[in-house]
Design an enzyme around this catalytic site. Structure first.
Site, PDB file in Angstrom:
ATOM      1  N   GLU A  27     -19.701  60.256  17.319  1.00 18.68           N
ATOM      2  CA  GLU A  27     -19.098  59.295  17.513  1.00 18.68           C
ATOM      3  C   GLU A  27     -18.873  59.332  15.117  1.00 18.68           C
ATOM      4  O   GLU A  27     -19.255  59.129  14.853  1.00 18.68           O
ATOM      5  CB  GLU A  27     -19.210  58.404  17.489  1.00 18.68           C
ATOM      6  CG  GLU A  27     -18.701  57.501  17.663  1.00 18.68           C
ATOM      7  CD  GLU A  27     -19.044  56.018  18.150  1.00 18.68           C
ATOM      8  OE1 GLU A  27     -17.822  55.210  18.116  1.00 18.68           O
ATOM      9  OE2 GLU A  27     -20.317  55.507  18.196  1.00 18.68           O
ATOM     10  N   LYS A  40     -17.168  61.613  20.582  1.00 18.98           N
ATOM     11  CA  LYS A  40     -16.141  59.973  20.392  1.00 18.98           C
ATOM     12  C   LYS A  40     -15.003  59.935  19.859  1.00 18.98           C
ATOM     13  O   LYS A  40     -15.917  59.971  18.315  1.00 18.98           O
ATOM     14  CB  LYS A  40     -17.562  59.032  20.899  1.00 18.98           C
ATOM     15  CG  LYS A  40     -16.811  57.552  21.137  1.00 18.98           C
ATOM     16  CD  LYS A  40     -17.817  56.899  22.170  1.00 18.98           C
ATOM     17  CE  LYS A  40     -16.654  55.059  22.094  1.00 18.98           C
ATOM     18  NZ  LYS A  40     -17.886  54.440  22.868  1.00 18.98           N
TER      19      LYS A  40
END
Length: 303
Positions: free
Chosen positions: A176, A213
């Site tokens: 992420e 993500k």
């Protein structure tokens, strides 16, 4: 679910991942959004007890099922807690929801327009304990504030190094590198980030896959090459500060990307609600995010 079943659900399941992993400094804000103000607790243990009660109420809700919520990201204390008398990962798995664990320990100060993750010397121990509890994968967050090539390259390099450590435990990393949606150079950040991720994906050992993500891109389709990459199991999106209606509209413009929302999922829930009110509000949020994750053509046309 066995690991292979969880992998298949993450690769092909219709639905989205719920982010229930607010921690540390973000916990008071999450509680305030839930209608519990500072002063309702006298120490950290009581504060984390209150946030666990909120998360347990969500997980045990009859509308929170694996039909539309295919995964959930947990804070370490949530993972170690109980829901309806059983360990939280077990409660999720019983509903057909794949559990993940947030493993980063916060962010370093900004350098080159970005914030790397702080060192985590106890990570191997956490990974071993999480896997034993039935957790499928991890999530680790860093932040990109401006379109600095060196800074973004450093963020992605660190993310993939941690990802390889996670993979060594036979767990699935969600990488992420969040782009700050308030960045004045956000669109340029998106393209630099995509290209850096592609370089690191190509360098991954054969047979290894990761999840990503990412912040919703300024230009829809910017991350198509990542969605289609053979070493990416799934691309999910964070809401990044967008309110749920806007986040769902932007999500629906990007094919192959599903949600992993936190605030956009929980924003209308209040501790004072009756169970019927709570379940109805949660169900509405789940339906909206599910639609943005799965009904791409229709939602994009409506937008």
């Amino acid at each position: 679910m066995q690991y292979s079943d969880m992998t298949a659900k993450m690769a092909d399941g219709d639905g989205f991942i719920a982010a229930l992993d607010q921690s540390g400094g973000s916990t008071p804000k999450a509680l305030a959004g839930y209608g519990i103000q500072e002063g309702a607790w006298s120490n950290e243990e009581e504060m984390f007890g209150l946030i666990h009660e909120m998360r347990a109420r969500i997980i045990s809700s009859p509308v929170f099922t694996g039909e539309k919520v295919i995964g959930a990201i947990l804070f370490e204390r949530t993972m170690d807690g109980l829901v309806d008398g059983v360990p939280t990962p077990e409660a999720l798995l019983a509903k057909g929801i794949v559990p993940f664990i947030k493993i980063d320990k916060g962010l370093e100060d900004e350098a080159d327009g970005c914030q790397l993750m702080k060192p985590n010397p106890t990570l191997d121990g956490l990974l071993a304990r999480s896997k034993k509890l039935g957790v499928f994968g991890t999530k680790e967050r860093s932040v990109i504030n401006s379109a600095n090539q060196a800074g973004i390259a450093a963020v992605v390099k660190q993310q993939f190094e941690i990802g390889l450590q996670v993979l060594s435990h036979e767990m699935m990393p969600i990488i992420e590198p969040e782009v700050n949606i308030k960045s004045e150079t956000r669109a340029e950040c998106d393209t630099i980030l995509r290209d850096e991720i592609l370089k690191n994906l190509d360098a991954l050992p054969e047979g290894k896959t990761v999840m990503l993500k990412l912040s919703l891109p300024v230009v829809p389709g910017t991350f198509d090459a990542l969605v289609e990459h053979p070493k990416v199991l799934r691309v999910v999106a964070l809401s990044g500060g967008f309110a749920r209606p806007e986040a769902c509209v932007e999500l629906a413009k990007n094919k192959g990307i599903i949600a992993s929302f936190s605030r956009a999922l929980l924003s209308d829930l209040r501790s004072q609600m009756s169970d019927a009110e709570f379940n109805a509000s949660l169900g509405e949020a789940i339906d909206a995010i599910y639609a943005g994750s799965t009904q791409k053509a229709q939602a994009a046309a409506a937008a």
